[in-house]
Design an enzyme around this catalytic site. Structure first.
Site, PDB file in Angstrom:
ATOM      1  N   ASP A   1      21.782  -0.808 -21.038  1.00  0.00           N
ATOM      2  CA  ASP A   1      21.282  -0.144 -19.963  1.00  0.00           C
ATOM      3  C   ASP A   1      19.870   0.529 -19.851  1.00  0.00           C
ATOM      4  OD1 ASP A   1      23.365  -0.961 -18.460  1.00  0.00           O
ATOM      5  OD2 ASP A   1      24.602   0.855 -19.304  1.00  0.00           O
TER       6      ASP A   1
ATOM      7  N   GLY B   1      17.074  -0.672 -19.026  1.00  0.00           N
ATOM      8  CA  GLY B   1      16.147  -1.142 -17.732  1.00  0.00           C
ATOM      9  C   GLY B   1      15.428  -2.539 -18.154  1.00  0.00           C
ATOM     10  N   LYS B   2      16.138  -3.159 -18.910  1.00  0.00           N
ATOM     11  CA  LYS B   2      15.922  -4.641 -19.030  1.00  0.00           C
ATOM     12  C   LYS B   2      15.473  -5.496 -17.970  1.00  0.00           C
ATOM     13  CE  LYS B   2      19.696  -5.357 -21.669  1.00  0.00           C
ATOM     14  NZ  LYS B   2      20.273  -4.012 -21.549  1.00  0.00           N
TER      15      LYS B   2
ATOM     16  N   GLY C   1      25.027  -5.329 -16.496  1.00  0.00           N
ATOM     17  CA  GLY C   1      24.779  -5.205 -15.140  1.00  0.00           C
ATOM     18  C   GLY C   1      23.111  -4.680 -15.193  1.00  0.00           C
ATOM     19  N   HIS C   2      22.525  -5.708 -14.532  1.00  0.00           N
ATOM     20  CA  HIS C   2      20.846  -5.519 -14.432  1.00  0.00           C
ATOM     21  C   HIS C   2      20.561  -5.086 -13.104  1.00  0.00           C
ATOM     22  CE1 HIS C   2      20.897  -8.083 -18.319  1.00  0.00           C
ATOM     23  NE2 HIS C   2      21.485  -7.216 -18.402  1.00  0.00           N
ATOM     24  N   THR C   3      20.054  -3.965 -12.846  1.00  0.00           N
ATOM     25  CA  THR C   3      19.646  -3.619 -11.521  1.00  0.00           C
ATOM     26  C   THR C   3      17.943  -3.858 -11.189  1.00  0.00           C
ATOM     27  OG1 THR C   3      21.255  -1.513 -11.819  1.00  0.00           O
ATOM     28  CG2 THR C   3      19.644  -1.562  -9.919  1.00  0.00           C
TER      29      THR C   3
ATOM     30  N   ARG D   1      38.088 -21.556 -31.897  1.00  0.00           N
ATOM     31  CA  ARG D   1      38.030 -23.045 -31.564  1.00  0.00           C
ATOM     32  C   ARG D   1      39.079 -23.638 -30.783  1.00  0.00           C
ATOM     33  NH1 ARG D   1      37.375 -24.154 -37.786  1.00  0.00           N
ATOM     34  NH2 ARG D   1      38.338 -22.329 -37.441  1.00  0.00           N
TER      35      ARG D   1
ATOM     36  N   GLN E   1      22.922  -6.389 -22.767  1.00  0.00           N
ATOM     37  CA  GLN E   1      23.510  -5.259 -24.097  1.00  0.00           C
ATOM     38  C   GLN E   1      22.345  -4.694 -24.661  1.00  0.00           C
ATOM     39  OE1 GLN E   1      25.720  -8.394 -24.055  1.00  0.00           O
ATOM     40  NE2 GLN E   1      26.304  -7.099 -22.003  1.00  0.00           N
TER      41      GLN E   1
ATOM     42  N   THR F   1      30.105  -4.870 -28.363  1.00  0.00           N
ATOM     43  CA  THR F   1      30.551  -5.884 -27.699  1.00  0.00           C
ATOM     44  C   THR F   1      30.881  -7.085 -28.492  1.00  0.00           C
ATOM     45  OG1 THR F   1      30.157  -7.279 -25.615  1.00  0.00           O
ATOM     46  CG2 THR F   1      28.114  -6.683 -27.054  1.00  0.00           C
TER      47      THR F   1
ATOM     48  N   GLY G   1      30.638   1.551 -13.150  1.00  0.00           N
ATOM     49  CA  GLY G   1      30.343   2.726 -12.454  1.00  0.00           C
ATOM     50  C   GLY G   1      30.964   4.296 -13.462  1.00  0.00           C
TER      51      GLY G   1
ATOM     52  N   PRO H   1      30.309   7.164 -15.851  1.00  0.00           N
ATOM     53  CA  PRO H   1      29.276   7.946 -16.268  1.00  0.00           C
ATOM     54  C   PRO H   1      28.733   7.406 -17.553  1.00  0.00           C
ATOM     55  CG  PRO H   1      31.305   9.355 -15.949  1.00  0.00           C
ATOM     56  CD  PRO H   1      31.636   8.152 -15.579  1.00  0.00           C
TER      57      PRO H   1
HETATM   58  P1  GDP Z   1      19.938  -2.919 -17.822  1.00  0.00           P
HETATM   59  O1  GDP Z   1      21.270  -3.244 -17.963  1.00  0.00           O
HETATM   60  O2  GDP Z   1      18.909  -2.702 -19.198  1.00  0.00           O
HETATM   61  O3  GDP Z   1      19.049  -3.912 -17.084  1.00  0.00           O
HETATM   62  O4  GDP Z   1      19.572  -1.582 -17.175  1.00  0.00           O
HETATM   63  P2  GDP Z   1      20.513  -0.941 -15.824  1.00  0.00           P
HETATM   64  O5  GDP Z   1      20.015  -1.914 -14.591  1.00  0.00           O
HETATM   65  O6  GDP Z   1      21.933  -1.261 -16.046  1.00  0.00           O
HETATM   66  O7  GDP Z   1      20.031   0.405 -15.837  1.00  0.00           O
HETATM   67  C1  GDP Z   1      18.684   0.728 -15.599  1.00  0.00           C
HETATM   68  C2  GDP Z   1      18.781   1.722 -14.562  1.00  0.00           C
HETATM   69  O8  GDP Z   1      17.670   2.460 -14.367  1.00  0.00           O
HETATM   70  C3  GDP Z   1      18.865   0.882 -13.089  1.00  0.00           C
HETATM   71  O9  GDP Z   1      19.514   1.621 -12.149  1.00  0.00           O
HETATM   72  C4  GDP Z   1      17.334   0.840 -12.833  1.00  0.00           C
HETATM   73  O10 GDP Z   1      16.949   0.642 -11.326  1.00  0.00           O
HETATM   74  C5  GDP Z   1      16.757   2.111 -13.172  1.00  0.00           C
HETATM   75  N1  GDP Z   1      15.429   2.111 -13.878  1.00  0.00           N
HETATM   76  C6  GDP Z   1      14.680   1.163 -14.470  1.00  0.00           C
HETATM   77  N2  GDP Z   1      13.564   1.770 -14.990  1.00  0.00           N
HETATM   78  C7  GDP Z   1      13.505   2.767 -14.249  1.00  0.00           C
HETATM   79  C8  GDP Z   1      12.436   3.784 -14.677  1.00  0.00           C
HETATM   80  O11 GDP Z   1      11.528   3.976 -15.239  1.00  0.00           O
HETATM   81  N3  GDP Z   1      12.767   5.177 -14.139  1.00  0.00           N
HETATM   82  C9  GDP Z   1      13.740   5.379 -13.554  1.00  0.00           C
HETATM   83  N4  GDP Z   1      13.941   6.647 -12.788  1.00  0.00           N
HETATM   84  N5  GDP Z   1      14.850   4.578 -13.251  1.00  0.00           N
HETATM   85  C10 GDP Z   1      14.579   3.245 -13.534  1.00  0.00           C
HETATM   86  P1  IMO Z   2      23.573  -4.315 -19.821  1.00  0.00           P
HETATM   87  O1  IMO Z   2      23.171  -5.866 -20.155  1.00  0.00           O
HETATM   88  C1  IMO Z   2      25.929  -0.980 -21.607  1.00  0.00           C
HETATM   89  C2  IMO Z   2      29.786  -1.678 -23.701  1.00  0.00           C
HETATM   90  C3  IMO Z   2      30.954  -1.295 -23.035  1.00  0.00           C
HETATM   91  C4  IMO Z   2      31.863  -1.273 -24.288  1.00  0.00           C
HETATM   92  C5  IMO Z   2      31.454  -2.118 -25.222  1.00  0.00           C
HETATM   93  C6  IMO Z   2      32.426  -3.564 -25.212  1.00  0.00           C
HETATM   94  O2  IMO Z   2      23.964  -3.625 -18.700  1.00  0.00           O
HETATM   95  O3  IMO Z   2      22.806  -3.455 -20.926  1.00  0.00           O
HETATM   96  P2  IMO Z   2      32.701  -5.392 -23.653  1.00  0.00           P
HETATM   97  O4  IMO Z   2      33.163  -5.687 -22.300  1.00  0.00           O
HETATM   98  O5  IMO Z   2      31.468  -6.070 -23.629  1.00  0.00           O
HETATM   99  O6  IMO Z   2      33.534  -6.061 -24.670  1.00  0.00           O
HETATM  100  O7  IMO Z   2      32.811  -3.923 -24.031  1.00  0.00           O
HETATM  101  O8  IMO Z   2      30.024  -2.492 -24.614  1.00  0.00           O
HETATM  102  N1  IMO Z   2      28.816  -2.710 -22.775  1.00  0.00           N
HETATM  103  C7  IMO Z   2      27.708  -2.196 -22.294  1.00  0.00           C
HETATM  104  N2  IMO Z   2      27.204  -1.247 -22.268  1.00  0.00           N
HETATM  105  N3  IMO Z   2      25.382  -1.904 -20.940  1.00  0.00           N
HETATM  106  C8  IMO Z   2      25.713  -3.203 -20.997  1.00  0.00           C
HETATM  107  O9  IMO Z   2      25.207  -4.172 -20.743  1.00  0.00           O
HETATM  108  C9  IMO Z   2      27.073  -3.424 -21.559  1.00  0.00           C
HETATM  109  N4  IMO Z   2      27.844  -4.330 -21.957  1.00  0.00           N
HETATM  110  C10 IMO Z   2      28.929  -4.043 -22.739  1.00  0.00           C
HETATM  111  O10 IMO Z   2      30.878  -0.184 -22.326  1.00  0.00           O
HETATM  112  O11 IMO Z   2      31.585   0.097 -24.905  1.00  0.00           O
HETATM  113 MG    MG Z   3      22.877  -2.507 -17.406  1.00  0.00          MG
END
Ligand code: GDP
Ligand code: IMO
Ligand code: MG
Length: 426
Positions: A13, A15-16, A40-42, A142, A224, A239, A302, A304
């Site tokens: 998470d 911000g990839k 989950g990539h937003t 396998r 991840q 993971t 969802g 925290p």
């Molecule tokens: P990812 O899994 O690495 O793609 O990251 P996520 O999308 O799960 O979480 C990153 C969150 O931060 C998302 O809701 C983005 O929209 C938000 N985000 C990304 N870059 C920024 C930033 O520079 N500032 C703020 N405030 N939010 C950001």
């Molecule tokens: P993105 O790509 C944050 C965490 C889970 C758990 C552990 C193992 O959005 O950054 P799994 O279901 O993969 O066996 O869970 O890894 N986890 C993540 N945490 N961002 C993710 O992906 C994650 N994918 C898995 O919360 O702790």
């Molecule tokens: Mg994510």
């Protein structure tokens, strides 16, 4: 630099997704090389928000090839729903391809995962319950089903008749509910998924070779983060795939010599979802402030996110394993108003400074982070367009990261939208 890997450098998470979307414009193919819909990539494009779990974050650019590589585990039902939802919003998905070698998440994987989590007791990982771990386990044992099996009904039927009775017995033996798992129903639904995805299931390694040979550029999208990786993460709280840059070669089916640049994405602070060690975690106080300001709730579940200070000891380890060419620093805007800002520069354990990132989570659980305090800033930086526009203390923060890690911070993200980004000429 032709082909680039974007890698999460913390616990996910970072911000990839935003960064891959942004950079995708300059590439011809965008490839996911590990993980599944645990990711989950937003992406925020003007007033539209896209939440992607399986589809690469390059999908919003028509004409770019988006590839789900062989290193992924794919839930075909979720993938079809994701494609449909994107198409309903007018996103063209005709250039989306899936490796015939990628493994398929089956209904029994999800049931088994819940049992496994219960068996772990206090060592519960807090997985996303998407069946990721059990699917990778079957791959290694396998007995996995691959995407190519979905388009070969006879093979699928045979494999299911070998595997499903065994899985049912296993689930029952561990007190699980196995009535919902029917060999015939799985055959029906999964062969239908195969039909729906047929055109997209190809040898993506061969496809990438063609793109590369014709001078096309490839962007590898990590999911991840390094500390969730099976080999180099905080095992067992990880993971089930490798999340390091070298996995891009294995999980996409390209030679490692075809990877020319590695970029590690870090948040300006640290977050983690699920269980496991987190030396710089802040419980309450500033931790709460960061969660609120950064909207730190998981995109997939969802939940925290736990929040804490930036940990440069982690970045040092990421650099050792991946040879970072650049750091992408995200969410710098979120630190506004926090005084002082702490940055971890190493760990102390039983009175000694540790020389490298510990492998033992019991040690990680009891280390004392060595902090440096930096002055914060009050200004809203979300509209800064260049490094020069940033407040002095903010610049110093960025420079401290560079100085400690020895890696340039090439991109700074100051908001979720595409245009809230500072590209630095270095
Ligand atoms: P990812 O899994 O690495 O793609 O990251 P996520 O999308 O799960 O979480 C990153 C969150 O931060 C998302 O809701 C983005 O929209 C938000 N985000 C990304 N870059 C920024 C930033 O520079 N500032 C703020 N405030 N939010 C950001
Ligand atoms: P993105 O790509 C944050 C965490 C889970 C758990 C552990 C193992 O959005 O950054 P799994 O279901 O993969 O066996 O869970 O890894 N986890 C993540 N945490 N961002 C993710 O992906 C994650 N994918 C898995 O919360 O702790
Ligand atoms: Mg994510």
């Amino acid at each position: 630099m032709k082909n680039t890997v974007i890698l999460g450098a913390q616990w996910g998470d970072e911000g990839k997704g935003k960064i891959v979307d942004l950079l995708a414009e300059n590439y011809d193919a965008i490839v996911r090389f590990q993980g599944g819909n645990n990711a989950g990539h937003t992406l925020v494009i003007e007033d539209k928000v896209y939440k992607l779990h399986l589809v690469p974050s390059g999908i919003l650019y028509p004409g770019k090839k988006c590839i789900l590589g062989n290193g992924m585990v794919i839930d075909p039902q979720v993938l079809l729903q994701e494609i449909e939802a994107l198409q309903e919003r007018g996103v063209d998905c005709k250039n989306l391809f899936i490796s015939d070698r990628a493994h398929v998440i089956m209904p029994y994987h999800k049931v088994w995962e819940t049992l496994e989590e219960n068996l772990r007791g206090k060592q519960k990982i807090g997985t996303t319950k998407r069946g990721i771990g059990p699917c990778y386990a079957d791959k290694i044992t396998r007995i996995g089903i691959r995407m190519l099996d979905l388009v070969n009904p006879e093979v699928l039927k045979q494999k299911l008749s070998d595997i499903v009775p065994f899985k049912k017995q296993l689930i029952q033996a561990f007190g699980g509910e196995n009535d919902s798992i029917s060999e015939n129903e799985i055959y029906e639904s999964y062969s239908n998924y195969g039909k729906a995805l047929q055109e997209r299931i190809v040898d993506t390694s061969a496809l990438l070779e063609k793109i590369d040979a014709s001078g096309g550029r490839i962007l590898f999208e990590g999911a991840q983060g390094m500390f969730l990786g099976i080999d180099h993460g905080t095992y067992p709280f990880v993971t089930s795939s490798n999340t390091v840059a070298s996995q891009a070669s294995i999980g996409a089916g390209v030679s490692m010599k075809k990877i020319h640049k590695v970029m590690g994405v870090i948040k300006a602070y640290t977050t983690r979802v699920g269980g496991g060690p987190f030396p710089t975690e802040i419980e309450g106080g500033v931790g709460e402030e960061l969660r609120k300001a950064g909207k730190e709730f998981g995109t997939t579940t969802g939940r925290p996110r736990r929040c804490g200070w930036l940990d440069l000891e982690m970045l040092k380890y990421v650099h050792r394993l991946n040879g970072l060419d650049a750091v992408v620093l995200t969410k710098l805007d979120v630190l506004k108003g926090i005084h002082p800002i702490k940055v971890c520069l190493g760990y102390e354990y039983q009175g000694q400074r540790l020389e490298s990132y510990p492998s033992d989570t019991r040690i990680l659980d009891s280390v004392n982070p060595i902090y440096e305090e930096l002055d914060g800033w009050e200004e809203d930086i979300s509209r800064c367009l260049s490094f020069a526009d940033l407040p002095l203390n903010c610049k110093k923060y960025v420079q401290r990261i560079e100085e400690f890690s020895g890696v340039p911070v090439e991109i700074i993200s100051v908001g979720p939208e595409r245009d809230r980004t500072i590209f630095r000429e270095l």
